[in-house]
Scaffold this active site. Sequence first.
Site, mmCIF file in Angstrom:
data_model
loop_
_atom_site.group_PDB
_atom_site.id
_atom_site.type_symbol
_atom_site.label_atom_id
_atom_site.label_comp_id
_atom_site.label_asym_id
_atom_site.label_seq_id
_atom_site.Cartn_x
_atom_site.Cartn_y
_atom_site.Cartn_z
ATOM 1 N N HIS A 134 33.552 39.782 43.167
ATOM 2 C CA HIS A 134 33.396 38.454 43.619
ATOM 3 C C HIS A 134 34.733 37.865 44.013
ATOM 4 O O HIS A 134 35.831 38.450 43.602
ATOM 5 C CB HIS A 134 32.664 37.548 42.677
ATOM 6 N N ASP A 136 36.402 33.886 43.796
ATOM 7 C CA ASP A 136 36.053 32.704 43.092
ATOM 8 C C ASP A 136 35.564 31.491 43.926
ATOM 9 O O ASP A 136 36.143 31.195 44.879
ATOM 10 C CB ASP A 136 37.343 32.264 42.311
ATOM 11 N N HIS A 295 37.651 40.352 42.967
ATOM 12 C CA HIS A 295 38.017 41.065 41.772
ATOM 13 C C HIS A 295 36.759 41.109 41.047
ATOM 14 O O HIS A 295 35.658 40.711 41.030
ATOM 15 C CB HIS A 295 39.067 39.965 40.972
ATOM 16 N N ARG A 310 43.459 30.820 33.159
ATOM 17 C CA ARG A 310 43.595 30.812 34.841
ATOM 18 C C ARG A 310 43.963 29.454 35.547
ATOM 19 O O ARG A 310 43.225 28.344 35.269
ATOM 20 C CB ARG A 310 42.393 31.443 35.404
#
Length: 319
Positions: A134, A136, A295, A310
């Site tokens: 996917h 994000d 990723h 993150r």
Amino acid sequence: MTTGVTQDTASQGTPMAPAIIRTSVRRHSIKVELCTPAIGAELSNVSLADAALDPDAIAEIRALWLKHKVLFFRDQNISPMEQQNFAAQFAELEAHPLAPSHPEADKLLMLYRNLDPSKPKNYVEKASRENIWHADVTYKKAPPRGAVLRCELGPETGGDTMWSNMVMAYENLPATIKQRIDGLYAKHDAEHTFGAQLPIEERHAMAAKNPAAEHPVVLTHPETGEKVLFVNSAFTTHFSNFFNFEDIRYGQDFMPEAHQLMNYLTSQAAIPEYQVRLKWRTNTVAMWDNLQVQHYAVADYGNAPRKMLRATLAGTPLT
């Protein structure tokens, strides 16, 4: 992580920073070790905490980020706020719309797994939706521009992350497929992923707050001008403007063609030749371009704890 030829940025044609620069930022110059022929580079001889204070260092890192699409930095013993400050040099930061932020740095998403020691040894938390290819938050009209992810604590083995080069994925498509998808748009939605386990009223409320977005199937990158295959298995649900009236006998001929094409396109991220894989260590940082890559966080570490932070770089609406 696969190693390759070590280069400095001068040998790649990227402008170097001025000769007079604080030694706390660099001991010599940024060293670049290529990870695979397709994607990824590990950078050393740089402190991210101090680089955040130096525009020339940031410009150099940005050029490498655009070129290699994902960058890795080892041994970055930095605080959450220092990580946030570094990420903020590349774009405005945004909190995740559906997940909590760190108490010390309000723009850092906490990706914490298996932290309850009272759970039995064979306990594994509910399946994470990160172990699927996917990009994000593509269900937003303006998906994130990128991310800076730091490992606070990782399992002794397992828990790797993989990235896939979606510029290369588009470049290597057959000419007939490129022609077929030219001008197509697709819908991206979060309801069937984040909302699937919610009671129907909560799911509808979440969907109303986070409506589906439409993006080009072939995206032109806003900085590099490269064409990117921009569909993913997690959030892309269907083509918005797919049609074929030339060789359809009955209505039932229509949808299988669209579904098969979408499945074919989303499967491109899984081709190993487009990928790089990172084995995390404490204080490893990965920085990737959310428009150029997808990723996959490998969920193979059982009930071992894994703590990641993150920072998300805000994007602009896609056209």
